[in-house]
Design a protein around this motif. Sequence first.
Motif, PDB file in Angstrom:
ATOM      1  N   TYR A 176       1.576  11.887  12.552  1.00  8.51           N
ATOM      2  CA  TYR A 176       1.038  12.926  13.375  1.00  8.51           C
ATOM      3  C   TYR A 176       1.995  13.671  14.019  1.00  8.51           C
ATOM      4  N   LYS A 177       2.249  14.912  13.561  1.00 12.80           N
ATOM      5  CA  LYS A 177       3.198  16.000  14.263  1.00 12.80           C
ATOM      6  C   LYS A 177       4.597  15.123  14.164  1.00 12.80           C
ATOM      7  N   ALA A 178       5.212  15.214  15.226  1.00 10.69           N
ATOM      8  CA  ALA A 178       6.694  14.782  15.204  1.00 10.69           C
ATOM      9  C   ALA A 178       6.698  13.163  15.390  1.00 10.69           C
ATOM     10  N   ASP A 179       5.498  12.371  15.706  1.00  9.98           N
ATOM     11  CA  ASP A 179       5.613  11.206  16.096  1.00  9.98           C
ATOM     12  C   ASP A 179       5.396  10.216  14.954  1.00  9.98           C
ATOM     13  N   ALA A 180       6.379   9.475  14.224  1.00  9.94           N
ATOM     14  CA  ALA A 180       6.294   8.938  13.277  1.00  9.94           C
ATOM     15  C   ALA A 180       5.592   7.554  13.392  1.00  9.94           C
ATOM     16  N   GLN A 181       5.450   7.219  14.544  1.00 15.07           N
ATOM     17  CA  GLN A 181       4.635   5.780  14.963  1.00 15.07           C
ATOM     18  C   GLN A 181       3.239   6.263  14.931  1.00 15.07           C
ATOM     19  N   VAL A 182       2.637   7.506  14.841  1.00 12.68           N
ATOM     20  CA  VAL A 182       1.466   7.736  14.757  1.00 12.68           C
ATOM     21  C   VAL A 182       0.672   8.176  13.574  1.00 12.68           C
ATOM     22  N   ARG A 183      -0.077   7.658  12.701  1.00 11.27           N
ATOM     23  CA  ARG A 183      -0.265   8.227  11.554  1.00 11.27           C
ATOM     24  C   ARG A 183      -1.801   8.603  11.316  1.00 11.27           C
ATOM     25  N   LEU A 184      -1.917   9.753  10.667  1.00 12.21           N
ATOM     26  CA  LEU A 184      -3.088   9.858   9.982  1.00 12.21           C
ATOM     27  C   LEU A 184      -3.414   9.422   8.684  1.00 12.21           C
ATOM     28  N   MET A 185      -4.284   8.384   8.366  1.00 14.96           N
ATOM     29  CA  MET A 185      -4.259   7.881   6.931  1.00 14.96           C
ATOM     30  C   MET A 185      -5.880   8.185   6.274  1.00 14.96           C
ATOM     31  N   HIS A 186      -5.730   8.471   5.233  1.00 16.09           N
ATOM     32  CA  HIS A 186      -6.883   9.018   4.443  1.00 16.09           C
ATOM     33  C   HIS A 186      -7.170   7.780   3.275  1.00 16.09           C
ATOM     34  N   PHE A 187      -8.308   7.321   3.244  1.00 20.00           N
ATOM     35  CA  PHE A 187      -8.647   6.326   2.339  1.00 20.00           C
ATOM     36  C   PHE A 187      -9.903   6.759   1.688  1.00 20.00           C
ATOM     37  N   GLY A 188      -9.802   6.475   0.222  1.00 23.45           N
ATOM     38  CA  GLY A 188     -10.882   6.734  -0.658  1.00 23.45           C
ATOM     39  C   GLY A 188     -11.488   5.583  -1.540  1.00 23.45           C
ATOM     40  N   TYR A 189     -12.608   5.396  -1.676  1.00 21.06           N
ATOM     41  CA  TYR A 189     -13.361   4.220  -2.199  1.00 21.06           C
ATOM     42  C   TYR A 189     -12.605   4.290  -3.721  1.00 21.06           C
ATOM     43  N   ASP A 190     -12.332   2.867  -3.906  1.00 22.36           N
ATOM     44  CA  ASP A 190     -11.729   2.614  -5.521  1.00 22.36           C
ATOM     45  C   ASP A 190     -12.813   2.563  -6.588  1.00 22.36           C
ATOM     46  N   THR A 191     -13.151   3.635  -7.103  1.00 27.17           N
ATOM     47  CA  THR A 191     -14.510   3.959  -7.806  1.00 27.17           C
ATOM     48  C   THR A 191     -14.410   3.061  -9.055  1.00 27.17           C
ATOM     49  N   GLU A 192     -13.354   2.301  -9.325  1.00 28.04           N
ATOM     50  CA  GLU A 192     -13.122   1.759 -10.698  1.00 28.04           C
ATOM     51  C   GLU A 192     -14.499   1.039 -11.223  1.00 28.04           C
ATOM     52  N   LYS A 238     -11.031   8.645   7.269  1.00 26.29           N
ATOM     53  CA  LYS A 238      -9.645   8.650   7.851  1.00 26.29           C
ATOM     54  C   LYS A 238      -9.582   7.756   9.198  1.00 26.29           C
ATOM     55  N   LEU A 239      -8.277   7.362   9.333  1.00 26.33           N
ATOM     56  CA  LEU A 239      -8.118   6.837  10.720  1.00 26.33           C
ATOM     57  C   LEU A 239      -6.723   7.335  11.329  1.00 26.33           C
ATOM     58  N   LEU A 240      -6.774   7.217  12.624  1.00 26.55           N
ATOM     59  CA  LEU A 240      -5.678   7.753  13.546  1.00 26.55           C
ATOM     60  C   LEU A 240      -5.131   6.400  13.889  1.00 26.55           C
ATOM     61  N   ILE A 241      -3.887   6.003  13.322  1.00 26.11           N
ATOM     62  CA  ILE A 241      -3.339   4.785  13.753  1.00 26.11           C
ATOM     63  C   ILE A 241      -2.051   4.873  14.583  1.00 26.11           C
ATOM     64  N   LYS A 242      -1.905   4.184  15.607  1.00 23.36           N
ATOM     65  CA  LYS A 242      -0.538   4.158  16.323  1.00 23.36           C
ATOM     66  C   LYS A 242      -0.172   2.839  15.727  1.00 23.36           C
ATOM     67  N   LEU A 243       0.964   2.883  15.605  1.00 20.14           N
ATOM     68  CA  LEU A 243       1.785   1.610  15.162  1.00 20.14           C
ATOM     69  C   LEU A 243       2.575   1.026  16.054  1.00 20.14           C
ATOM     70  N   GLN A 244       2.041  -0.415  16.310  1.00 22.74           N
ATOM     71  CA  GLN A 244       2.609  -1.041  17.576  1.00 22.74           C
ATOM     72  C   GLN A 244       3.987  -1.701  17.192  1.00 22.74           C
ATOM     73  N   PRO A 245       4.959  -1.420  18.142  1.00 22.68           N
ATOM     74  CA  PRO A 245       6.359  -2.393  17.847  1.00 22.68           C
ATOM     75  C   PRO A 245       5.869  -3.748  17.655  1.00 22.68           C
ATOM     76  N   ASN A 246       6.807  -4.315  16.652  1.00 25.95           N
ATOM     77  CA  ASN A 246       6.763  -5.456  16.122  1.00 25.95           C
ATOM     78  C   ASN A 246       5.093  -6.147  15.620  1.00 25.95           C
TER      79      ASN A 246
END
Length: 325
Positions: free
Chosen positions: A60-76, A119-127
């Motif tokens: 998310y912008k300059a912050d590598a610890q905050v992620r925008l993650m996009h998931f799609g159903y595995d339609t197999e 989509k999720l907005l995820i803040k990665l927590q240290p450790n």
Amino acid sequence: MARNNNDDDDAIDESDCCGNGCTNCILDHKPQPSQRAQLAGKRNVILTYANFRLLSNEAYKADAQVRLMHFGYDTEHDAGDSILDIPPGHHVMLRTDATTPLLRPYSPYWSDFVAKEFKLLIKLQPNGPMSSFLANLQPLQVLQFRGPIGANYVHDANGAKCIVIIAQGVAIAPTLPLVAQILDNEDDMNRIRHLICAQDLEHVYFRERLLEFAQYWNYSSCLYLAHQSCTCCDSNTPPTDQPCEQVRRQLRYKEAAYTGRLEAKQLAAQLPANDAENIVVIIAGHSSFQREMSEQVAKVAGVSAGNIHLLKGTKLSITSTFIAC
Ligand SMILES: Cc1cc2nc3c(=O)[nH]c(=O)nc-3n(C[C@H](O)[C@H](O)[C@H](O)COP(=O)(O)OP(=O)(O)OC[C@H]3O[C@@H](n4cnc5c(N)ncnc54)[C@H](O)[C@@H]3O)c2cc1C
């Protein structure tokens, strides 16, 4: 909770709980077939653990610890008779594989019924174990999610209340679908007051989306920037609610901001006076933040416990060290 013997796939047992003491635990709020899915006559793919592929994973912008993650159903194995329904305010459970079993809840800020994506907005927590796992995800990797779980708040579109939504940091994410649900319905006469707590302007997530919301007659917001820095103020500058000229110049049209924490005085100014029955408060944030805010709104505006809804779960172990905003 007893295992559901009717259908093993749907069964919920103790191992489905992440153990965080969430107010809306999966053991009490079993994923239910949604009304929308039933109306469409389709199966909601996420009702039992389902495979979703990581379509993108951006910082998310300059912050590598905050992620925008996009998931799609595995339609197999998808026969095409399914949809994805994650109603506003609900969360999903992410489960990792058997070699490193982890279970954590996440709250989508966007989902698509037909495309079966979210989509999720995820803040990665240290450790943090799940944070380390998510940080190393590869594009198109498959993950398992189940839901929707919750919610503590069920919206009444026939009301004409003042809905005060208080969001802290990344917990703003699950409040966006709630706001959109109200604004997208022309017949919905509820008014929204969105109070957003962030450390500074850089950490106000989804600012563009908030500006889009501000175009509606029944939406207004205010940013509370607890640690906003500037080059014009120093330690000798007397504290004030109002942003200094330098911060003010960074604000956009219809954007209101205060430099400081959201506290009783600011809440009193935001909540309609002498109208407690017509105020609904939704709070999304860390458990200590949720507790502090619910106490304050009850105190300053007399809002009853039945009209205060906590959107996210709890993390009781860290309440003593957490600093709001
Ligand atoms: C209902 C619900 C919905 C959630 N939705 C989201 C979401 O949409 N996005 C998101 O990023 N997270 C969300 N969370 C938090 C998420 O489930 C995980 O707790 C988080 O990703 C950390 O997991 P972990 O295994 O990496 O670290 P953990 O082992 O859970 O924690 C690692 C360290 O970080 C601290 N920590 C964990 N969470 C927080 C926090 N929120 N604030 C401060 N310190 C913390 C822990 O005390 C510990 O010291 C949600 C939680 C709940 C209960």
